[in-house]
Design a protein around this motif. Structure first.
Motif, PDB file in Angstrom:
ATOM      1  N   LEU A 143       0.825  -1.212   0.000  1.00 52.14           N
ATOM      2  CA  LEU A 143       0.000   0.000   0.000  1.00 52.14           C
ATOM      3  C   LEU A 143       0.858   1.260   0.000  1.00 52.14           C
ATOM      4  N   THR A 144       1.878   1.285   0.839  1.00 56.15           N
ATOM      5  CA  THR A 144       2.711   2.489   0.939  1.00 56.15           C
ATOM      6  C   THR A 144       3.558   2.702  -0.307  1.00 56.15           C
ATOM      7  N   ALA A 145       3.733   1.643  -1.100  1.00 61.75           N
ATOM      8  CA  ALA A 145       4.500   1.784  -2.334  1.00 61.75           C
ATOM      9  C   ALA A 145       3.702   2.487  -3.426  1.00 61.75           C
ATOM     10  N   LYS A 146       2.372   2.468  -3.315  1.00 64.82           N
ATOM     11  CA  LYS A 146       1.564   3.051  -4.393  1.00 64.82           C
ATOM     12  C   LYS A 146       0.695   4.224  -3.969  1.00 64.82           C
ATOM     13  N   ALA A 147       0.569   4.490  -2.679  1.00 61.68           N
ATOM     14  CA  ALA A 147      -0.286   5.602  -2.228  1.00 61.68           C
ATOM     15  C   ALA A 147       0.191   6.112  -0.873  1.00 61.68           C
ATOM     16  N   LYS A 148      -0.228   7.319  -0.559  1.00 57.61           N
ATOM     17  CA  LYS A 148       0.042   7.874   0.764  1.00 57.61           C
ATOM     18  C   LYS A 148      -1.123   7.528   1.665  1.00 57.61           C
ATOM     19  N   LEU A 149      -0.853   6.807   2.746  1.00 59.56           N
ATOM     20  CA  LEU A 149      -1.909   6.404   3.664  1.00 59.56           C
ATOM     21  C   LEU A 149      -2.181   7.498   4.691  1.00 59.56           C
ATOM     22  N   LEU A 150      -3.319   7.399   5.333  1.00 58.46           N
ATOM     23  CA  LEU A 150      -3.648   8.314   6.426  1.00 58.46           C
ATOM     24  C   LEU A 150      -2.670   8.163   7.580  1.00 58.46           C
ATOM     25  N   SER A 151      -2.389   9.276   8.249  1.00 66.86           N
ATOM     26  CA  SER A 151      -1.684   9.216   9.532  1.00 66.86           C
ATOM     27  C   SER A 151      -2.721   8.987  10.627  1.00 66.86           C
ATOM     28  N   LEU A 152      -2.262   8.663  11.823  1.00 67.41           N
ATOM     29  CA  LEU A 152      -3.189   8.487  12.942  1.00 67.41           C
ATOM     30  C   LEU A 152      -3.955   9.774  13.219  1.00 67.41           C
ATOM     31  N   GLU A 153      -3.258  10.909  13.178  1.00 63.56           N
ATOM     32  CA  GLU A 153      -3.915  12.183  13.442  1.00 63.56           C
ATOM     33  C   GLU A 153      -4.997  12.469  12.401  1.00 63.56           C
ATOM     34  N   GLU A 154      -4.693  12.201  11.130  1.00 62.55           N
ATOM     35  CA  GLU A 154      -5.672  12.426  10.065  1.00 62.55           C
ATOM     36  C   GLU A 154      -6.846  11.460  10.181  1.00 62.55           C
ATOM     37  N   TYR A 155      -6.563  10.234  10.554  1.00 59.16           N
ATOM     38  CA  TYR A 155      -7.642   9.251  10.697  1.00 59.16           C
ATOM     39  C   TYR A 155      -8.631   9.712  11.767  1.00 59.16           C
ATOM     40  N   ALA A 156      -8.121  10.167  12.903  1.00 59.72           N
ATOM     41  CA  ALA A 156      -9.005  10.608  13.990  1.00 59.72           C
ATOM     42  C   ALA A 156      -9.841  11.809  13.561  1.00 59.72           C
ATOM     43  N   ILE A 157      -9.217  12.740  12.824  1.00 62.97           N
ATOM     44  CA  ILE A 157      -9.966  13.889  12.307  1.00 62.97           C
ATOM     45  C   ILE A 157     -11.053  13.434  11.350  1.00 62.97           C
ATOM     46  N   ALA A 158     -10.692  12.575  10.397  1.00 58.41           N
ATOM     47  CA  ALA A 158     -11.643  12.142   9.376  1.00 58.41           C
ATOM     48  C   ALA A 158     -12.768  11.309   9.985  1.00 58.41           C
ATOM     49  N   TYR A 159     -12.421  10.367  10.854  1.00 66.37           N
ATOM     50  CA  TYR A 159     -13.436   9.487  11.444  1.00 66.37           C
ATOM     51  C   TYR A 159     -14.468  10.295  12.221  1.00 66.37           C
ATOM     52  N   TRP A 160     -13.985  11.141  13.142  1.00 68.80           N
ATOM     53  CA  TRP A 160     -14.924  11.850  14.011  1.00 68.80           C
ATOM     54  C   TRP A 160     -15.634  12.986  13.289  1.00 68.80           C
ATOM     55  N   SER A 161     -14.956  13.688  12.378  1.00 68.27           N
ATOM     56  CA  SER A 161     -15.626  14.756  11.624  1.00 68.27           C
ATOM     57  C   SER A 161     -16.735  14.175  10.760  1.00 68.27           C
ATOM     58  N   HIS A 162     -16.432  13.079  10.072  1.00 62.66           N
ATOM     59  CA  HIS A 162     -17.421  12.439   9.214  1.00 62.66           C
ATOM     60  C   HIS A 162     -18.615  11.956  10.042  1.00 62.66           C
ATOM     61  N   ARG A 163     -18.332  11.386  11.171  1.00 62.37           N
ATOM     62  CA  ARG A 163     -19.418  10.885  12.018  1.00 62.37           C
ATOM     63  C   ARG A 163     -20.225  12.038  12.608  1.00 62.37           C
ATOM     64  N   ASP A 164     -19.549  13.089  13.054  1.00 61.60           N
ATOM     65  CA  ASP A 164     -20.256  14.255  13.601  1.00 61.60           C
ATOM     66  C   ASP A 164     -21.198  14.862  12.576  1.00 61.60           C
ATOM     67  N   LEU A 165     -20.739  14.952  11.319  1.00 60.33           N
ATOM     68  CA  LEU A 165     -21.487  15.675  10.299  1.00 60.33           C
ATOM     69  C   LEU A 165     -22.536  14.824   9.590  1.00 60.33           C
ATOM     70  N   THR A 166     -22.330  13.508   9.551  1.00 56.87           N
ATOM     71  CA  THR A 166     -23.242  12.653   8.787  1.00 56.87           C
ATOM     72  C   THR A 166     -23.877  11.549   9.624  1.00 56.87           C
ATOM     73  N   GLY A 167     -23.302  11.243  10.772  1.00 59.13           N
ATOM     74  CA  GLY A 167     -23.780  10.114  11.566  1.00 59.13           C
ATOM     75  C   GLY A 167     -23.266   8.780  11.057  1.00 59.13           C
ATOM     76  N   GLU A 168     -22.472   8.811   9.993  1.00 58.49           N
ATOM     77  CA  GLU A 168     -21.963   7.574   9.399  1.00 58.49           C
ATOM     78  C   GLU A 168     -20.608   7.196   9.987  1.00 58.49           C
ATOM     79  N   ARG A 169     -20.394   5.909  10.122  1.00 59.39           N
ATOM     80  CA  ARG A 169     -19.127   5.378  10.643  1.00 59.39           C
ATOM     81  C   ARG A 169     -18.460   4.544   9.544  1.00 59.39           C
ATOM     82  N   PHE A 170     -17.135   4.504   9.571  1.00 58.95           N
ATOM     83  CA  PHE A 170     -16.456   3.596   8.652  1.00 58.95           C
ATOM     84  C   PHE A 170     -15.485   2.695   9.415  1.00 58.95           C
ATOM     85  N   ASP A 171     -15.112   1.604   8.746  1.00 58.89           N
ATOM     86  CA  ASP A 171     -14.242   0.577   9.328  1.00 58.89           C
ATOM     87  C   ASP A 171     -14.859  -0.104  10.543  1.00 58.89           C
ATOM     88  N   ILE A 172     -16.158  -0.358  10.485  1.00 62.91           N
ATOM     89  CA  ILE A 172     -16.802  -1.116  11.562  1.00 62.91           C
ATOM     90  C   ILE A 172     -16.380  -2.580  11.480  1.00 62.91           C
TER      91      ILE A 172
END
Length: 244
Positions: free
Chosen positions: A166-195
């Protein structure tokens, strides 16, 4: 509408459509005739509705997103001013069709990982509270805020692909970015990912790397050793990130 009148209007529409590509004026006539037939409107009513549509203000999707993200930060107790992303409506629509969404990470001086997790009742998470384990994590401070896109599909993309691949072909999320994306997305839409899936992160932990998921309705984080980084796992994938 009488049958003869309707037939005449249909003929008018057909004739105009024959020339529509070459003559915009006739294309407009066809639109009017079509709406008169389908909607039962008078010509005056159709022209009035076209006028309203012509003068309707264009929605600025980037500004809408900026406002939503800023309001969410403030609702969580952070008085952060979020800049407008330099993204066109066309680009933002394309990203959303692709399953990507736009998020903002403030500078670490404005909002660090621990404060964000604490605002979401995760102050006791090991990545926040365990000093010994935190020392092993390759944290990535942000000198300034930035927008980034990330895939927000419910299941993690690229399942059964190793961290190394994966890291050879794309830039993955950092832990800090994951926490921002997960909680912002859930706050704004009520949707969760990676359940039901895990997401490899680019964040290193010792010689290994971290992966994250929704764990009981919160951000769950696990560390894997170096030997696992070359192993594809059926329930683990990765979410590509692009800084805007």
């Amino acid at each position: 509408m009488e049958a003869m009148e309707e037939l005449a209007l249909r003929r008018q529409a057909d004739e105009a459509l024959d020339h529509a590509l070459a003559n915009p004026a006739k294309a407009a006539i066809a639109r009017i005739a079509y709406q008169m037939i389908v909607n039962g409107q008078t010509e005056a009513e159709v022209r009035a509705s076209i006028g309203k549509n012509t003068h309707r203000p264009k929605v600025d999707l980037a500004e809408e997103r900026r406002k939503a993200i800023e309001e969410n930060f403030r609702a969580r107790g952070f008085e952060i001013t979020v800049p407008k992303p330099n993204v066109s409506n066309t680009t933002l629509k394309r990203w959303r069709r692709e399953g990507r969404e736009l998020f903002y990470r403030p500078a670490t001086a404005e909002l660090d990982y621990g404060a964000w997790m604490t605002a979401h009742n995760q102050a006791n998470h090991w990545t926040v509270a365990n000093k010994a384990e935190r020392a092993k994590v390759g944290w990535e401070d942000a000198p300034s805020g930035y927008w980034f896109t990330v895939e927000v599909t419910p299941a993690c993309p690229e399942l059964n692909t190793s961290w190394n691949a994966l890291t050879a072909k794309a830039k993955l999320l950092s832990l800090e970015e994951y926490a921002i994306a997960y909680w912002s997305h859930r706050d704004l839409t009520g949707e969760r990912f990676d359940i039901h899936t895990w997401c490899w992160l680019r964040t290193r932990c010792g010689l290994g790397a971290l992966r994250a998921s929704d764990y009981g309705g919160e951000v769950g984080v696990s560390g894997d050793g170096a030997v696992v980084l070359s192993v594809p796992l059926g329930h683990v994938g990765g979410r590509a990130v692009e800084v805007v």
